[in-house]
Motif scaffolding. Structure first.
Motif, PDB file in Angstrom:
ATOM      1  N   GLY A 119      57.883  61.665  16.222  1.00 51.96           N
ATOM      2  CA  GLY A 119      57.347  61.296  14.911  1.00 51.96           C
ATOM      3  C   GLY A 119      58.447  61.199  13.873  1.00 51.96           C
ATOM      4  O   GLY A 119      58.503  60.243  13.096  1.00 51.96           O
ATOM      5  N   PHE A 120      59.334  62.169  13.896  1.00 50.13           N
ATOM      6  CA  PHE A 120      60.419  62.163  12.908  1.00 50.13           C
ATOM      7  C   PHE A 120      61.358  60.974  13.109  1.00 50.13           C
ATOM      8  O   PHE A 120      61.709  60.266  12.176  1.00 50.13           O
ATOM      9  N   ILE A 121      61.746  60.763  14.375  1.00 51.09           N
ATOM     10  CA  ILE A 121      62.677  59.670  14.675  1.00 51.09           C
ATOM     11  C   ILE A 121      62.107  58.328  14.232  1.00 51.09           C
ATOM     12  O   ILE A 121      62.781  57.509  13.617  1.00 51.09           O
TER      13      ILE A 121
ATOM     14  N   VAL B 256      51.101  62.374  14.746  1.00 52.16           N
ATOM     15  CA  VAL B 256      50.518  61.958  13.463  1.00 52.16           C
ATOM     16  C   VAL B 256      50.602  63.093  12.445  1.00 52.16           C
ATOM     17  O   VAL B 256      50.737  62.867  11.256  1.00 52.16           O
ATOM     18  N   TYR B 257      50.561  64.315  12.934  1.00 52.79           N
ATOM     19  CA  TYR B 257      50.625  65.458  12.018  1.00 52.79           C
ATOM     20  C   TYR B 257      51.981  65.492  11.322  1.00 52.79           C
ATOM     21  O   TYR B 257      52.075  65.794  10.142  1.00 52.79           O
ATOM     22  N   VAL B 258      53.018  65.170  12.088  1.00 55.86           N
ATOM     23  CA  VAL B 258      54.352  65.147  11.505  1.00 55.86           C
ATOM     24  C   VAL B 258      54.470  64.001  10.508  1.00 55.86           C
ATOM     25  O   VAL B 258      55.081  64.134   9.454  1.00 55.86           O
ATOM     26  N   ILE B 259      53.860  62.878  10.835  1.00 56.35           N
ATOM     27  CA  ILE B 259      54.041  61.699   9.995  1.00 56.35           C
ATOM     28  C   ILE B 259      53.284  61.826   8.670  1.00 56.35           C
ATOM     29  O   ILE B 259      53.866  61.668   7.604  1.00 56.35           O
TER      30      ILE B 259
ATOM     31  N   GLU C  28      43.802  59.244  11.198  1.00 52.90           N
ATOM     32  CA  GLU C  28      42.894  60.321  11.577  1.00 52.90           C
ATOM     33  C   GLU C  28      42.674  60.312  13.091  1.00 52.90           C
ATOM     34  O   GLU C  28      42.466  59.263  13.693  1.00 52.90           O
ATOM     35  N   LEU C  29      42.739  61.481  13.683  1.00 47.63           N
ATOM     36  CA  LEU C  29      42.383  61.650  15.085  1.00 47.63           C
ATOM     37  C   LEU C  29      41.498  62.882  15.177  1.00 47.63           C
ATOM     38  O   LEU C  29      41.581  63.778  14.334  1.00 47.63           O
ATOM     39  N   LEU C  30      40.662  62.938  16.198  1.00 47.77           N
ATOM     40  CA  LEU C  30      39.761  64.083  16.311  1.00 47.77           C
ATOM     41  C   LEU C  30      40.550  65.399  16.371  1.00 47.77           C
ATOM     42  O   LEU C  30      40.172  66.394  15.751  1.00 47.77           O
ATOM     43  N   SER C  31      41.656  65.390  17.115  1.00 47.74           N
ATOM     44  CA  SER C  31      42.436  66.622  17.219  1.00 47.74           C
ATOM     45  C   SER C  31      42.926  67.075  15.846  1.00 47.74           C
ATOM     46  O   SER C  31      43.018  68.279  15.580  1.00 47.74           O
ATOM     47  N   VAL C  32      43.224  66.122  14.995  1.00 48.06           N
ATOM     48  CA  VAL C  32      43.676  66.469  13.647  1.00 48.06           C
ATOM     49  C   VAL C  32      42.530  67.088  12.855  1.00 48.06           C
ATOM     50  O   VAL C  32      42.701  68.095  12.167  1.00 48.06           O
ATOM     51  N   LEU C  33      41.349  66.490  12.964  1.00 46.54           N
ATOM     52  CA  LEU C  33      40.205  67.035  12.232  1.00 46.54           C
ATOM     53  C   LEU C  33      39.913  68.459  12.692  1.00 46.54           C
ATOM     54  O   LEU C  33      39.610  69.334  11.882  1.00 46.54           O
TER      55      LEU C  33
END
Lengths: 285, 321, 432
Positions: free
Chosen positions: B150-152, B261-264, B272-277
């Motif tokens: 994500g960072f790269i 996505v969490y890093v970004i 949004e992704l279910l794992s994020v929610l």
């Protein structure tokens, strides 16, 4: 053979694909070798005024990387050994013997490996909070906030995948081999330990590489189950570079590459074994 | 894991049917001591796995019927039945986008990296100078954590400073906001995720291809089959077990996708992704345990729904043969 | 057994594996051993454990200096447990229920009260009886939970305001806007001058909350802010709608693509003179080099509704709480008392001069011009707010509020449906 145009085209394609694959990493490496002032003045898309390893040394000390490398090591290595050991035992039992719960057990592990971590994490926290362990194993005297607890959940969580893979592998080992050992009077454990396990070496090596990177790269378990900053694994140490208030991307790039270094090293060192495992079957026929 | 298609050389091959018959006989003939040892060898790992994976997972299912802030004892939990599920489906603006993104994610990973990985594996499955070098380069991204990926890729996607817009020449005129524009950022991130996933798939297929008997291919070639025909008639059927592994691995990857996505951007604004929610609701300050658990159960059902039927089929086939 | 030597795998493989396992087991024992050592120290009564969330190098060094000063003054030992700032916040629930440190960092506001009501943190009214002379009544109020007892020792504070570069404004002849219309006028002028009037960044999800807060309490007043945050007001009410309508009117003056930008980048555009203003907390100064900080100034958000004027300032308070059952209660009280002193706060601010002390006895002569202004603005305010995510239920803030604001920034024309979504979620959460 050497001048077939198809071959040349193939090489051109592969070289280009490899370069495209490596480009993001090289771009990060380039950024990490530049100073903050340089990129602030000229932007990232420019020729570097000078290249320096300063960011790496700064990241090394500022994020206290040696300390966190060690933290990760004392979780990753035991977890790796244990998960391979336990999973190979299950895989052995499931694949070499037929009994009533055979399929059910295999399904249990295989399905377990599909669960997202988030499905487990809340009750697990409660479980860890309620489970006392002896003080010599964890200074918190609970599974919570102990590296032992981290090892346990890694083992439990990753064993699903390992059992799945190893049992698939073991099914391909001819029964005659263990049969011969049995006739020689070897018990089930000796058959497992002296016959099956050595034969699984390529699979174990390949799994070890994969599992190492997975366990090494994880941070969700630690985020929930570790409460002392000093016990955090290296994946969270990176956050120390990404200050709340000031972001130096060059420094973070250097730190990120340092954090990734062990997985890269393991990959390159074990690669021979890894690919060796792959090509084993190719000699057939 | 990639080695699973490569059985070691048997000392002397006999007919498989006779060996499986012998297995059954042996199973009944186990000495009591061996039975005990075998029981321990299976029991201890199973106990660890069940206690730390299945019991908590079951706990989450139970908690999904509750309204609980995660504080205090279990007696503080209020039970609300299916209310969380009803609310999630009807009045949670982020749910359906996340659900859709997860499906896109899964579909993308199942198609693009799988096809690309298979293609690269086929290309590399021959005596090739630098072959191993290519393999290494292509597999390299796999060892990086998703957070790092994500960072790269942020360095690449930055509107003004990023590599991509500068290479495209749009950086100074009208920079594309790759990660900030909710219409395209999911796909931009998928490229990054696919970048990491392709090498892995390639290696899995490579392992499978190594176990294809070259004599079979030669025979097909002698019969006048062209490369395509050889691949689809001889090679691909042999890869069937690999396909199962690829499916399992991809579904896991697709549904666990979270770090990147969490890093970004913490999984917001189009990512949004279910794992994020789930994470947003059960980890961190907000602690809506019941709500988050209900989301987790939905995620779980999708995972199991995709995988279990396929696994059943495979295991059953194996059981028959 | 001899038949196995014919196997393609030499015994070496097994031995290597064995070695690896032994090595692994050896290493597994290490944490246990290490744990033994630190355990004996932890139970001693002369040690206080301290949960620190200041993980960045500069503030971390600053708080370490404070702790060192306390150690030499009191003769007590302090074991600092530093966690990464955001991780600390994410872990707070589990941390307080697990094995929290004796003294631990937190903020004033709704969440502090919530923890107090749940009995997760310790009553500090005794400590407060000794230190209350050093705090203004507003700070005591901000440290008090619904049971009338105090649960927080304020440490430092920083105001939110509209920041600008004096040199840029002087050169262009801009004047500080007093009203919304003046702000619009100024922004229009800046646009004509080729500047981005208002720098804006919402990638991290929270800076936009600052904009909402300012507009909300300027339009609807302090009490409405409090009630809305407490779930007592409806997000679909015309009052909230007016806030968003006003914001929509101002949005064209804000930097585009805010959702893809971090506040640090927005601060850079202010620093480089590309943007004219930036609404943020005074920590924005950390993006400026020390010699440029003197060029940085700010003003409180302009008046919108004359009924409320500029009577409210958003000035979050950082402080320290005590755990429910501290291992060393007496030591914890001593440390908390020390943290309330002007000396302790001055030691900290020396290294981080973007905030101000909360003690009213603090020596302000060493302040830089920004700190002086900050102290003055806070002092003159009739009401202090903490910030949206500190003033409301985190279940609402972290999900519904953040994503509602993001959706608005993305589609400013969808106000009605966005507010319905937020209202729905607020109802679910606040009745839960």
């Amino acid at each position: 053979m050497t001048f077939r145009p198809g071959r040349i085209l193939l090489h051109v394609f592969l070289v280009l694909t490899c370069l495209a694959t490596l480009a993001p990493l090289l771009w990060a490496l380039y950024a990490s070798l530049r100073t903050y002032d340089d990129t602030a003045r000229n932007g990232y898309f420019s020729i570097a005024e000078s290249l320096t390893f300063d960011n790496f040394s700064t990241a090394w000390t500022q994020a206290d990387l040696p300390h966190y490398y060690l933290n990760t090591l004392i979780v990753t290595l035991p977890a790796l050994v244990l998960v391979l050991l336990l999973s190979s035992m299950v895989a052995y039992g499931v694949s070499r013997f037929s009994f009533k719960f055979n399929l059910a057990l295999l399904m249990l592990f295989t399905a377990g490996n599909l669960l997202p971590q988030q499905v487990i994490v809340t009750p697990l926290y409660r479980l860890y909070l309620l489970t006392p362990v002896p003080g010599w194993l964890s200074d918190s005297e609970l599974l919570l906030d102990s590296q032992f607890g981290l090892v346990l959940i890694h083992v439990a969580f990753q064993s699903g995948f390992c059992v799945f893979v190893l049992s698939n592998y073991m099914k391909t080992i001819p029964h005659e081999l263990s049969e011969a050992a049995r006739v020689d009077g070897a018990g089930v454990f000796r058959q497992y330990w002296q016959v099956i396990l050595p034969l699984c070496r390529p699979a174990l090596a390949a799994l070890a590489t994969l599992e190492f990177t997975w366990i090494y790269n994880d941070f969700l378990w630690a985020l929930v189950l570790i409460q002392t900053g000093d016990k955090m694994p290296i994946t969270s140490a990176l956050q120390n570079l990404k200050g709340t208030f000031f972001v130096d991307n060059n420094l973070v790039a250097a730190g990120s590459l340092l954090v990734a270094l062990p997985t890269l090293v393991v990959f390159f060192v074990l690669q021979r074994q890894f690919i060796g495992g792959l090509t084993l079957g190719a000699t057939k026929g | 894991m990639t080695a699973l298609q490569s059985p070691p050389e048997p000392a002397g091959t006999t007919e498989p049917s006779s060996s499986s018959r012998r297995t059954k006989r042996r199973a009944t003939a186990l000495a009591p001591r061996d039975k005990l040892i075998l029981g321990l060898m299976l029991g201890i790992p199973a106990l660890v796995h069940i206690a730390l994976v299945w019991v908590p997972a079951f706990g989450s299912v139970v908690l999904s019927f509750s309204s609980w802030d995660g504080i205090g004892g279990f007696e503080d939990i209020e039970w609300v039945g299916f209310q969380n599920y009803v609310d999630i489906f009807t009045r949670y603006p982020r749910f359906w986008p996340a659900f859709q993104h997860n499906l896109i994610w899964l579909l993308f990973l199942l198609v693009i990296p799988t096809v690309a990985g298979l293609l690269l594996a086929v290309l590399l499955d021959r005596q090739l100078r630098f072959g191993r070098l290519y393999q290494s380069a292509l597999y390299l991204p796999m060892v990086l954590s998703l957070a790092l990926v994500g960072f790269i890729w942020q360095l690449i996607y930055q509107p003004e400073q990023g590599l991509l817009n500068n290479v495209l020449g749009t950086a100074s005129t009208d920079p594309v906001n790759w990660l900030g524009d909710p219409d395209i950022n999911l796909y931009a991130v998928l490229v990054a995720a696919g970048w990491r996933h392709t090498g892995y798939i390639m290696l899995l297929y490579l392992a499978g291809l190594k176990s294809v008997d070259p004599a079979l291919k030669e025979a097909a070639a002698l019969d006048g089959a062209n490369a395509w025909q050889t691949f689809f008639r001889v090679t691909f059927p042999v890869l069937k077990p690999v396909n199962v592994v690829v499916l399992v691995v991809t579904v896991i990857e697709g549904l666990r996708a979270f770090d990147i996505v969490y890093v970004i951007n913490k999984g917001r604004n189009g990512l949004e992704l279910l794992s994020v929610l789930v994470t947003d609701n059960i980890i961190g300050e907000s602690s809506r345990i019941g709500w988050g658990s209900a989301l987790a159960v939905i995620l779980l059902l999708i995972a199991l729904g995709v995988i279990i039927p396929r696994l059943f089929q495979v295991f059953r086939e194996e059981g028959r043969s | 057994m001899t038949s196995f030597s014919a196997s393609p795998h030499p015994l070496m493989g097994r031995r290597a594996l064995l070695k690896a396992i032994i090595a692994g087991a050896g290493i597994a024992a290490v944490p246990g051993l290490a744990a033994c050592g630190s355990d004996s120290g932890g139970t001693a009564t002369d040690t206080v454990s301290f949960g620190n969330n200041l993980s960045d190098q500069v503030p971390k060094d600053a708080i370490t200096a404070v702790i060192n000063a306390f150690q030499s003054e009191s003769g007590l030992k302090v074991a600092i447990n530093t966690k990464q700032h955001e991780q600390y916040q994410e872990q707070i629930n589990n941390y307080l229920q697990g094995k929290p440190d004796d003294v631990l960092a937190w903020f004033a506001g709704y969440r502090m009260r919530f923890f107090a009501e749940k009995g997760l943190t310790g009553d500090l009214s005794e400590v407060w009886s000794k230190v209350s002379g050093g705090y203004e009544p507003a700070l005591k109020e901000a440290s008090t939970a619904s049971d009338g007892k105090q649960y927080l020792i304020p440490f430092t504070q920083y105001p939110w305001g509209v920041f600008y570069r004096k040199s840029v404004w002087q050169q262009r002849g801009y004047a500080v806007p007093k009203t919304l219309d003046e702000l619009v006028g100024l922004s229009t002028k800046m646009q004509a001058d080729g500047l981005v009037p208002i720098a804006f960044a919402q990638k991290q999800g929270w800076p936009g909350m600052g904009t909402f807060d300012q507009l909300n309490f300027r339009i609807n007043g302090y009490q409405f802010h409090v009630d809305l945050m407490a779930g007592k007001e409806d997000w679909q009410s015309p009052k909230v709608k007016e806030v968003f309508d006003t914001w929509k009117r101002l949005l064209p003056f804000h930097q585009e693509n805010a959702l893809g930008r971090e506040w640090q980048e927005a601060a850079q555009s202010l620093q480089q003179g590309k943007a004219g203003m930036f609404l943020l907390g005074s920590f924005v100064a950390q993006q400026f080099k020390a010699d440029e900080r003197e060029d940085l100034d700010f003003f409180p958000y302009p008046e919108i509704n004359p009924e409320h004027g500029q009577d409210t300032v958003e000035a979050p308070i950082d402080g320290y709480m005590m755990s429910k059952k501290p291992a060393n209660a007496a030591g914890a009280a001593k440390l908390l008392e020390y943290l309330s002193t002007p000396a302790a706060q001055a030691t900290y601010l020396k290294s981080d001069p973007t905030a101000v002390a909360t003690s009213n006895k603090a020596d302000t002569s060493g302040y830089n011009s920004l700190q002086k202004k900050a102290a003055q603005v806070i002092k003159e305010a009739a009401h202090i707010t903490q910030f949206l995510d500190r003033d409301t239920d985190p279940r609402f803030a972290s999900d519904a509020a953040t994503n509602g604001l993001n959706a608005f920034i993305q589609n400013p024309d969808d106000i009605d449906s966005i507010l319905k979504g937020m209202a729905d979620q607020a109802k679910t959460i606040f009745t839960e």
